[in-house]
Design an enzyme around this catalytic site. Structure first.
Site, PDB file in Angstrom:
ATOM      1  N   GLU A 216       0.853  -1.187   0.000  1.00 56.72           N
ATOM      2  CA  GLU A 216       0.000   0.000   0.000  1.00 56.72           C
ATOM      3  C   GLU A 216       0.884   1.231   0.000  1.00 56.72           C
ATOM      4  OE1 GLU A 216      -2.479   0.013   3.434  1.00 56.72           O
ATOM      5  OE2 GLU A 216      -3.506  -1.857   2.929  1.00 56.72           O
ATOM      6  N   HIS A 253      -5.674   2.196   5.914  1.00 60.98           N
ATOM      7  CA  HIS A 253      -4.917   1.873   7.104  1.00 60.98           C
ATOM      8  C   HIS A 253      -4.201   3.093   7.673  1.00 60.98           C
ATOM      9  CE1 HIS A 253      -4.830  -2.495   5.586  1.00 60.98           C
ATOM     10  NE2 HIS A 253      -5.649  -2.423   6.610  1.00 60.98           N
TER      11      HIS A 253
END
Length: 319
Positions: A216, A253
């Site tokens: 990510e 996140h």
């Protein structure tokens, strides 16, 4: 002090469930046992001395270690109680803690990591979905018991995201490839096990022929993993989530925060490609890239049909 435990759990790995008697702890403990995980007991100070799911309940992890020695502790514990549970596991002598809890206060997380370093315990997470070794065991909240998602194979999968990791594993199983192990490292900013740590574990694993690295935007873990990937002979296929995100945006996140070029999609992709990894644009391209990477290699992976039948070892490369 013991060396850090290997990240790949096995059927023989003994597991203690902190918070086993709660709703989520009960559900997932049942599924872990169903999958073959060796759960030795649970922790709940208010129910110490009782039996739950046919397993003993202890007041503390330290008491559990005295009576039912374990290697791995997994936490189904609320955020404000997570620090105490982690320190209890560390002081008990656990070698690995799977910290599923998210939203733990930052200062508590720092204390958890300090206790882990002092005892030699490895932490996976916080905010991890867990670890899966298909056909053997799983620890956490991944559907390791579901043979439509996880089947024994030769492809290791690393992911910060449990949901994205589940999608990748589902596609690998449907394609007949399966997985050697799934390692969910967690999505918080201060995690105990990095992408590079997970990559090293799969590189050293004799049951893994190729690695899928799901990254990510945010942080520098993928760039640091790329440094190690450059030394590997096993092929690495990667997908980086957050390609279209604007600068400075947090995506999903807590650890996915981009600051300038550091942690950006372009930076991560460039580092991985320079290391020899194949980086794909969408999750749907991963299976094809893995097949291409394994062509001509003496791969030994489990052939799993798209209908979910057949788990025998096949000594040939995928067609």
């Amino acid at each position: 002090m013991n060396p850090p435990m290997n990240l790949i759990v096995r059927r023989s790995t003994k597991v203690l469930v902190q918070g086993m008697t709660g709703k989520q702890g009960t559900f997932w403990t049942e599924k872990m046992i169903e999958c073959g995980t060796c759960v030795v007991g649970g922790v709940n100070p208010k129910r110490a001395g009782e039996s739950h799911l046919g397993l003993p309940v202890f007041a503390t992890a330290r008491k559990a270690m005295d009576e039912e020695p374990f290697e791995v502790a997994v936490m189904f514990i609320p955020p404000l109680m997570a620090k105490a549970a982690a320190i209890d596991a560390a002081e008990a002598g656990a070698r690995l803690l799977v910290a599923l809890t998210e939203h733990i206060p930052a200062h508590d997380v720092m204390e958890m990591h300090a206790a882990a370093r002092a005892s030699g315990m490895r932490i996976v997470g916080p905010n991890t979905a867990g670890l899966v070794t298909p056909g053997e065991a799983f620890v956490g909240i991944m559907p390791g018991h579901n043979s439509n998602v996880f089947r024994p194979g030769r492809v290791g999968v690393i992911s910060r995201s449990g949901s994205l990791g589940t999608l990748i594993c589902l596609n690998l199983t449907r394609a007949g490839l399966g997985q050697s192990a799934f390692l969910g490292i967690g999505g918080d900013p201060m995690i105990g096990t990095t992408t590079r740590d997970a990559l090293q574990a799969l590189d050293a694993d004799a049951n893994t022929d190729a690695v899928v690295l799901v990254g990510e935007i945010g942080g520098s873990m993928e760039e640091e993993a790329a440094e190690y990937a450059a030394t590997m002979t096993k092929p690495v296929v990667s997908f980086i989530a957050g390609r279209a995100s604007p600068a400075g945006k947090k995506m999903g996140h807590a650890g996915a925060i981009v600051s300038g070029d550091k942690g950006s999609y372009a930076s991560k992709r460039r580092a991985l490609e320079d290391a020899g990894a194949r980086v794909v644009d969408t999750p749907g391209e991963i299976v094809g890239a893995v097949r291409a990477a394994l062509q001509g290699r003496p791969a030994r992976f489990s052939k799993v049909s798209e209908e979910g039948a057949g788990m025998e070892r096949d000594m040939s490369a995928p067609s």
